[in-house]
Motif scaffolding. Structure first.
Motif, PDB file in Angstrom:
ATOM      1  N   PRO A 104     -14.235  21.922  -5.060  1.00 41.42           N
ATOM      2  CA  PRO A 104     -13.480  21.096  -4.103  1.00 41.42           C
ATOM      3  C   PRO A 104     -13.965  19.655  -4.036  1.00 41.42           C
ATOM      4  N   SER A 105     -15.251  19.427  -4.285  1.00 37.18           N
ATOM      5  CA  SER A 105     -15.770  18.066  -4.236  1.00 37.18           C
ATOM      6  C   SER A 105     -15.154  17.183  -5.309  1.00 37.18           C
ATOM      7  N   LEU A 106     -14.710  17.781  -6.398  1.00 40.76           N
ATOM      8  CA  LEU A 106     -14.011  17.038  -7.441  1.00 40.76           C
ATOM      9  C   LEU A 106     -12.499  17.130  -7.294  1.00 40.76           C
ATOM     10  N   ALA A 107     -12.015  18.327  -6.935  1.00 42.74           N
ATOM     11  CA  ALA A 107     -10.568  18.550  -6.908  1.00 42.74           C
ATOM     12  C   ALA A 107      -9.895  17.788  -5.767  1.00 42.74           C
ATOM     13  N   VAL A 108     -10.517  17.754  -4.594  1.00 40.51           N
ATOM     14  CA  VAL A 108      -9.879  17.103  -3.446  1.00 40.51           C
ATOM     15  C   VAL A 108      -9.709  15.600  -3.671  1.00 40.51           C
ATOM     16  N   PRO A 109     -10.751  14.864  -4.094  1.00 36.22           N
ATOM     17  CA  PRO A 109     -10.517  13.434  -4.366  1.00 36.22           C
ATOM     18  C   PRO A 109      -9.482  13.188  -5.453  1.00 36.22           C
ATOM     19  N   LEU A 110      -9.492  14.012  -6.499  1.00 35.72           N
ATOM     20  CA  LEU A 110      -8.486  13.856  -7.545  1.00 35.72           C
ATOM     21  C   LEU A 110      -7.079  14.089  -6.996  1.00 35.72           C
ATOM     22  N   ALA A 111      -6.929  15.120  -6.160  1.00 36.71           N
ATOM     23  CA  ALA A 111      -5.620  15.407  -5.575  1.00 36.71           C
ATOM     24  C   ALA A 111      -5.162  14.276  -4.659  1.00 36.71           C
ATOM     25  N   VAL A 112      -6.096  13.688  -3.926  1.00 35.35           N
ATOM     26  CA  VAL A 112      -5.741  12.578  -3.035  1.00 35.35           C
ATOM     27  C   VAL A 112      -5.199  11.401  -3.838  1.00 35.35           C
ATOM     28  N   HIS A 113      -5.911  11.024  -4.902  1.00 34.80           N
ATOM     29  CA  HIS A 113      -5.519   9.846  -5.672  1.00 34.80           C
ATOM     30  C   HIS A 113      -4.316  10.108  -6.574  1.00 34.80           C
ATOM     31  N   LEU A 114      -4.174  11.332  -7.048  1.00 37.10           N
ATOM     32  CA  LEU A 114      -3.086  11.637  -7.974  1.00 37.10           C
ATOM     33  C   LEU A 114      -1.801  12.069  -7.270  1.00 37.10           C
ATOM     34  N   LEU A 115      -1.926  12.694  -6.106  1.00 38.68           N
ATOM     35  CA  LEU A 115      -0.749  13.247  -5.440  1.00 38.68           C
ATOM     36  C   LEU A 115      -0.479  12.614  -4.080  1.00 38.68           C
ATOM     37  N   VAL A 116      -1.487  12.627  -3.208  1.00 43.46           N
ATOM     38  CA  VAL A 116      -1.261  12.205  -1.825  1.00 43.46           C
ATOM     39  C   VAL A 116      -0.929  10.717  -1.737  1.00 43.46           C
ATOM     40  N   VAL A 117      -1.731   9.889  -2.401  1.00 50.40           N
ATOM     41  CA  VAL A 117      -1.515   8.442  -2.312  1.00 50.40           C
ATOM     42  C   VAL A 117      -0.184   8.035  -2.945  1.00 50.40           C
ATOM     43  N   PRO A 118       0.159   8.475  -4.170  1.00 49.06           N
ATOM     44  CA  PRO A 118       1.480   8.114  -4.701  1.00 49.06           C
ATOM     45  C   PRO A 118       2.635   8.634  -3.842  1.00 49.06           C
ATOM     46  N   ALA A 119       2.494   9.853  -3.297  1.00 48.72           N
ATOM     47  CA  ALA A 119       3.558  10.384  -2.437  1.00 48.72           C
ATOM     48  C   ALA A 119       3.703   9.544  -1.176  1.00 48.72           C
ATOM     49  N   ALA A 120       2.576   9.162  -0.572  1.00 50.37           N
ATOM     50  CA  ALA A 120       2.634   8.312   0.615  1.00 50.37           C
ATOM     51  C   ALA A 120       3.244   6.954   0.280  1.00 50.37           C
ATOM     52  N   ALA A 121       2.931   6.421  -0.903  1.00 55.90           N
ATOM     53  CA  ALA A 121       3.508   5.138  -1.316  1.00 55.90           C
ATOM     54  C   ALA A 121       5.019   5.250  -1.485  1.00 55.90           C
ATOM     55  N   LEU A 122       5.502   6.381  -1.986  1.00 53.39           N
ATOM     56  CA  LEU A 122       6.954   6.576  -2.121  1.00 53.39           C
ATOM     57  C   LEU A 122       7.638   6.558  -0.761  1.00 53.39           C
ATOM     58  N   VAL A 123       7.071   7.291   0.184  1.00 59.29           N
ATOM     59  CA  VAL A 123       7.674   7.335   1.527  1.00 59.29           C
ATOM     60  C   VAL A 123       7.614   5.963   2.186  1.00 59.29           C
ATOM     61  N   LEU A 124       6.454   5.306   2.088  1.00 56.93           N
ATOM     62  CA  LEU A 124       6.318   3.966   2.668  1.00 56.93           C
ATOM     63  C   LEU A 124       7.273   2.987   2.000  1.00 56.93           C
ATOM     64  N   GLY A 125       7.416   3.093   0.675  1.00 61.41           N
ATOM     65  CA  GLY A 125       8.336   2.206  -0.020  1.00 61.41           C
ATOM     66  C   GLY A 125       9.770   2.413   0.402  1.00 61.41           C
ATOM     67  N   TRP A 126      10.151   3.673   0.631  1.00 59.79           N
ATOM     68  CA  TRP A 126      11.523   3.942   1.086  1.00 59.79           C
ATOM     69  C   TRP A 126      11.758   3.351   2.475  1.00 59.79           C
ATOM     70  N   LEU A 127      10.785   3.497   3.356  1.00 64.25           N
ATOM     71  CA  LEU A 127      10.932   2.933   4.704  1.00 64.25           C
ATOM     72  C   LEU A 127      10.941   1.408   4.671  1.00 64.25           C
TER      73      LEU A 127
END
Length: 302
Positions: A104-127
């Motif tokens: 988890p110490s490796l997987a969670v940061p990778l998931a944040v940068h690869l999935l969470v941040v781009p997904a949040a950027a998509l939603v923010l960009g749409w708004l």
């Protein structure tokens, strides 16, 4: 769940300033350009209503895609030093002492940068695109013309575009994950020279391929992975999600859900390939090597 939430909170606390700048500065500059810049249009349809509909769709969709691309580039920069980011102040010893486990110490940061941040950027960009649309269409014909836009079809079409990107994001990540993990691994092994070593290794191996077999299969494979990742986000079905010249805006926007669904099914169908299977194997190997490196004391002996 508490260890995972703590790891998520750590990523936010460590990178929130960079993320805020990456999102805020382009949005502010974009609004200034749209509000005060001058535009020269090429060949445009004669119908003013269609021009405004195209401008509205382009402003919302363009803002969404722009913030997504910036978030991906920012995440790549942050992830490059992910394995060694705690070595400067020796805080790696503290993180290794926590009961979170190496995975988890490796997987969670990778998931944040690869999935969470781009997904949040998509939603923010749409708004944020709604504000850009208001300013742009307002300049073209005033607030009344902005209100008169086919909002039911426009919101449906842009939301479908947003959902298409969100649905394709995990597929795109799986396609490019071997390349990302290779970059992280190079920086783990060679510190700040990871970028240089990786570039020199790719150049040397491709020169060997070129002079021995006449084919640069390593470079071509990497290019194919990136291309497949892009198609997983949009365009896998071969049909553009756009308003054609001379089309009725409401009718063109109304076709977006069906086109997006067909495009997503085509992206899913693209996973059935030897290249994708090889990408999964390479990703598993890269993640295992990172786990081995971290479990070995995260390079404390150097």
């Amino acid at each position: 769940m508490q260890p995972y939430l703590s790891l998520l909170q750590r990523e936010w606390l460590q990178h929130r300033f960079g993320w805020s700048l990456a999102a805020g500065i382009p949005l502010a500059l974009g609004l200034l350009v749209v509000a005060f810049g001058s535009f020269e249009a090429g060949e445009m349809p004669p119908d003013p209503e269609q021009i405004r509909a195209i401008a509205a769709f382009a402003s919302i969709g363009g803002t969404t895609v722009l913030l997504f691309v910036i978030a991906c580039i920012t995440s790549l920069i942050f992830m490059a030093g992910l394995a060694r980011r705690d070595h400067g102040d020796r805080s790696i010893e503290f993180w290794l002492s926590l009961p979170t486990g190496h995975t988890p110490s490796l997987a969670v940061p990778l998931a944040v940068h690869l999935l969470v941040v781009p997904a949040a950027a998509l939603v923010l960009g749409w708004l944020a695109g709604q504000a850009v649309c208001l300013v742009l269409v307002g300049r073209m014909g005033g607030l009344a013309q902005w209100v008169a836009l086919p909002w039911a079809e426009l919101l449906q079409a842009t939301l479908v575009l947003l959902l298409r990107f969100l649905a394709g994001l995990p597929l795109a990540v799986l396609w490019v994950l071997p390349l990302v993990l290779l970059l992280v691994l190079m920086n783990a092994w060679f510190k700040r020279w990871g970028w240089v070593v990786l570039a020199l290794a790719v150049l040397a191996l491709n020169l060997i391929d070129l002079f021995t077999t006449g084919q640069r299969w390593l470079l071509e494979t990497a290019v194919q992975l990136v291309q497949r990742g892009g198609l997983a986000l949009i365009g896998a079905g071969g049909s553009g999600l756009s308003i054609g010249m001379g089309e009725d805006p409401a009718a063109a926007l109304g076709r977006m859900p069906a086109l997006a669904w067909q495009d997503f099914l085509a992206a899913l169908g693209g996973l059935v390939s030897p290249l994708f299977a090889g990408a999964l194997v390479a990703s598993a190997l890269g993640f295992w090597l990172l786990l081995r490196w971290r479990a070995g004391g995260a390079g404390l002996s150097d």
